[in-house]
Design an enzyme around this catalytic site. Structure first.
Site, mmCIF file in Angstrom:
data_model
loop_
_atom_site.group_PDB
_atom_site.id
_atom_site.type_symbol
_atom_site.label_atom_id
_atom_site.label_comp_id
_atom_site.label_asym_id
_atom_site.label_seq_id
_atom_site.Cartn_x
_atom_site.Cartn_y
_atom_site.Cartn_z
ATOM 1 N N GLN A 28 0.429 -1.139 0.293
ATOM 2 C CA GLN A 28 0.312 -0.227 -0.129
ATOM 3 C C GLN A 28 1.373 1.060 0.010
ATOM 4 O O GLN A 28 1.934 1.031 0.947
ATOM 5 C CB GLN A 28 -0.976 -0.446 0.817
ATOM 6 C CG GLN A 28 -1.818 -1.084 1.890
ATOM 7 C CD GLN A 28 -3.175 -1.097 -0.064
ATOM 8 O OE1 GLN A 28 -3.631 0.032 -0.345
ATOM 9 N NE2 GLN A 28 -3.433 -2.008 -0.239
ATOM 10 N N GLU A 63 -1.659 -16.021 -2.665
ATOM 11 C CA GLU A 63 -0.968 -14.622 -4.090
ATOM 12 C C GLU A 63 -0.618 -15.701 -5.210
ATOM 13 O O GLU A 63 -0.500 -16.535 -4.787
ATOM 14 C CB GLU A 63 0.112 -14.176 -2.993
ATOM 15 C CG GLU A 63 1.445 -12.774 -4.005
ATOM 16 C CD GLU A 63 0.324 -12.430 -4.880
ATOM 17 O OE1 GLU A 63 0.322 -12.094 -5.469
ATOM 18 O OE2 GLU A 63 -0.680 -11.807 -4.118
ATOM 19 N N TYR A 121 -5.516 -13.350 -2.435
ATOM 20 C CA TYR A 121 -4.641 -11.502 -3.652
ATOM 21 C C TYR A 121 -3.877 -11.139 -2.181
ATOM 22 O O TYR A 121 -4.027 -10.361 -1.626
ATOM 23 C CB TYR A 121 -5.572 -10.550 -3.496
ATOM 24 C CG TYR A 121 -6.483 -11.372 -4.871
ATOM 25 C CD1 TYR A 121 -6.805 -11.990 -5.657
ATOM 26 C CD2 TYR A 121 -7.493 -11.732 -4.130
ATOM 27 C CE1 TYR A 121 -7.410 -12.229 -7.392
ATOM 28 C CE2 TYR A 121 -8.892 -12.299 -5.190
ATOM 29 C CZ TYR A 121 -8.581 -12.498 -6.519
ATOM 30 O OH TYR A 121 -9.242 -12.539 -7.022
ATOM 31 N N ASP A 151 -8.923 -8.439 -0.932
ATOM 32 C CA ASP A 151 -8.167 -7.970 -1.387
ATOM 33 C C ASP A 151 -7.428 -7.784 -2.394
ATOM 34 O O ASP A 151 -6.479 -7.969 -2.910
ATOM 35 C CB ASP A 151 -7.337 -7.323 -0.604
ATOM 36 C CG ASP A 151 -6.197 -6.045 -0.646
ATOM 37 O OD1 ASP A 151 -6.778 -5.560 -1.546
ATOM 38 O OD2 ASP A 151 -5.426 -6.121 -0.138
ATOM 39 N N CYS A 195 -9.480 -0.403 -4.386
ATOM 40 C CA CYS A 195 -9.795 0.244 -4.639
ATOM 41 C C CYS A 195 -9.679 0.859 -6.114
ATOM 42 O O CYS A 195 -9.426 2.058 -6.524
ATOM 43 C CB CYS A 195 -7.749 0.477 -5.014
ATOM 44 S SG CYS A 195 -7.197 0.019 -6.432
#
EC number: 2.1.1.-
Length: 462
Positions: free
Chosen positions: A291, A348, A324, A391, A418
């Site tokens: 982030q 991931e 994720y 996410d 996002c």
């Protein structure tokens, strides 16, 4: 060192038979993507650097006669909004940039708007996407209807100096630059006001970057060693790479990213950075995701924990998944909460980032790290779960993954997003499958841009 806001996007030259013409526009509502909607001779025009309610003169930048809509940049304000302020960055100010004969750099498209109004516009975009794409009735129970300020922006601060990551292009003359929006045009830069002081202190604009296509910088918010990642042009020699690295401060790590293979070559120091969040240290490799706002990790992990704990889905002994998962930001927090009597599946897709997660979580026996596409792992490793943290990248989870999550029958899902468009689309899939949004928070983690971050709690109606 990619981020949700800096992952490369398709760029096109400013094309169109009427590109370059100027028109007077009455600016309508804000729309997703950093522009407002206006109309001219029956044609929809997406105009950037405006504020709803203004009258402006705009330069057409993409205006093909056969196009469904046109694009434009503001070059003069004829009737200004009371929310218009002086832009903090000359190169990103559309009016001043076009006065000097070039388009503005991207990445600060809301810099002409007072911060409280920026958040109001972002809330309006989120509400419109939820209503139109997700079919959610507004006002939404569980959401205050606001986008929350983070860090110094909530006490009247300027909303600057928050980026721990920055991505730069390089001009033909080897100078540091940034792309204009939707263009191959690169503008030379000598500052990045949204970035931490540690990034600007490198003074990359004084370095000869010939032979380099792109420069990525990571400056951890904890003050640990900065990493500069060089992406060389085709044919750049190792000697030239070493020459660029030699121009950087001695206490900075330098690595090279092969754009074809994605492999990272250590040139000096280390090819990763150390981040800190929620009581944990994280190794994040040069090309890995983290982030970008300095307070984003704490803000988002706090919101996720509050939602899942408040709903009774996260406790010692719980079985949970982090999808994720990146380098394991949420995984570590989940492992703390479920304890060694619980279990955490961390998935991931990127091999390098998954290796980071293994290093970061090696001391947590309750964590299982799996590298692979989420849809494949969910298909091949079905299990009963109390809660899931979702996410996904900007494109969202998609219909297939949402269907798999619904079939897994967890009691609650914390969805971190996002992008309001892909988020709303996915919420629509959940809604159709009998799930509701029972909690929602939106955060202004990208001041002076149109981006925002949301965290939602989803639960089945039954």
């Amino acid at each position: 060192m990619t981020s949700k806001t800096t992952r490369p996007a398709a760029q096109t030259e400013d094309l169109g038979s009427r590109a370059g013409e100027e028109v007077v526009l009455d600016v309508g509502p804000v729309a997703h993507g950093g522009h407002c909607v206006a109309r001219h001779d029956g044609r929809v025009i997406f105009v950037r650097h405006a504020i709803p309610g203004e009258k402006v003169k705009a330069r057409l930048t993409d205006a093909g006669e056969s196009a469904k809509f046109w694009r434009a940049d503001v070059v003069a304000v004829l009737d200004a909004s009371p929310d218009r302020v002086e832009h903090f960055w000359r190169l990103a100010d559309s009016r001043r940039a076009w006065e000097h004969g070039h388009p503005p750099v991207g990445g600060a498209e809301f810099g002409h708007i007072a911060l409280p109004r920026q958040r109001e516009l972002k809330a309006a975009v989120l509400a419109e996407q939820l209503s139109r794409l997700a079919g959610v009735e507004l006002p939404l129970a569980g959401w205050s209807g606001t986008v929350e300020a983070v860090d110094n922006a909530d006490d009247g601060g300027p909303g600057l100096g928050w980026r721990t990551r920055a991505s730069f292009s390089v001009t033909k003359g080897g100078k540091l630059g940034m792309h204009a929006h939707r263009s191959h045009h690169i503008v030379a830069v000598r500052e990045m006001p949204l970035a931490l002081d540690a990034i600007n202190a490198l003074q990359l604009w004084d370095i000869d970057l010939q032979g380099i296509d792109r420069v990525e910088v990571a400056a951890p918010a904890n003050g640990s060693r900065v990493l500069v990642l060089l992406v060389p042009s085709a044919g750049t020699t190792p000697k030239r790479l070493a020459g660029v690295a030699a121009q950087l401060p001695a206490d900075v790590s330098v690595a090279a990213l092969d754009p074809e293979t994605g492999e990272v070559q250590q040139l000096r120091g280390r090819a990763w950075v150390q981040e800190s969040a929620a009581g944990h240290d994280y190794r994040v490799s040069g090309a890995g995701f983290w982030q970008i706002h300095r307070h984003a990790p704490a803000t988002l992990t706090g919101a996720v924990r509050d939602f899942l704990q408040g709903g009774g889905f996260l406790a010692p002994g719980s079985s949970v998944a982090d999808l994720y998962a990146g380098a394991g930001l949420f995984t570590a927090v989940l492992a703390d909460e479920v304890g060694e009597s619980g279990s955490v599946l961390s998935v991931e897709g990127a091999p390098g980032t998954s290796r980071d997660a293994r290093k970061n979580l090696h001391a947590a026996p309750q964590v299982e790290i799996v590298q692979g596409r989420v849809e494949r792992v969910l298909r091949e490793k079905p299990r009963s779960l109390d809660a899931i943290v979702l996410d996904p990248p900007r494109a969202g989870a998609g219909k297939t993954v949402v269907g798999q999550l619904v079939a897994a029958q967890p009691r609650g899902i914390a969805y971190v997003s996002c992008d309001p468009a892909s988020f709303a689309r996915d919420l629509g899939y959940f809604h159709q499958a009998g799930w509701d949004v029972t909690g929602l928070r939106a955060f202004d983690l990208y001041p002076h841009t149109h981006h925002l971050e949301t965290v939602a709690l989803l639960t089945p109606r039954s």
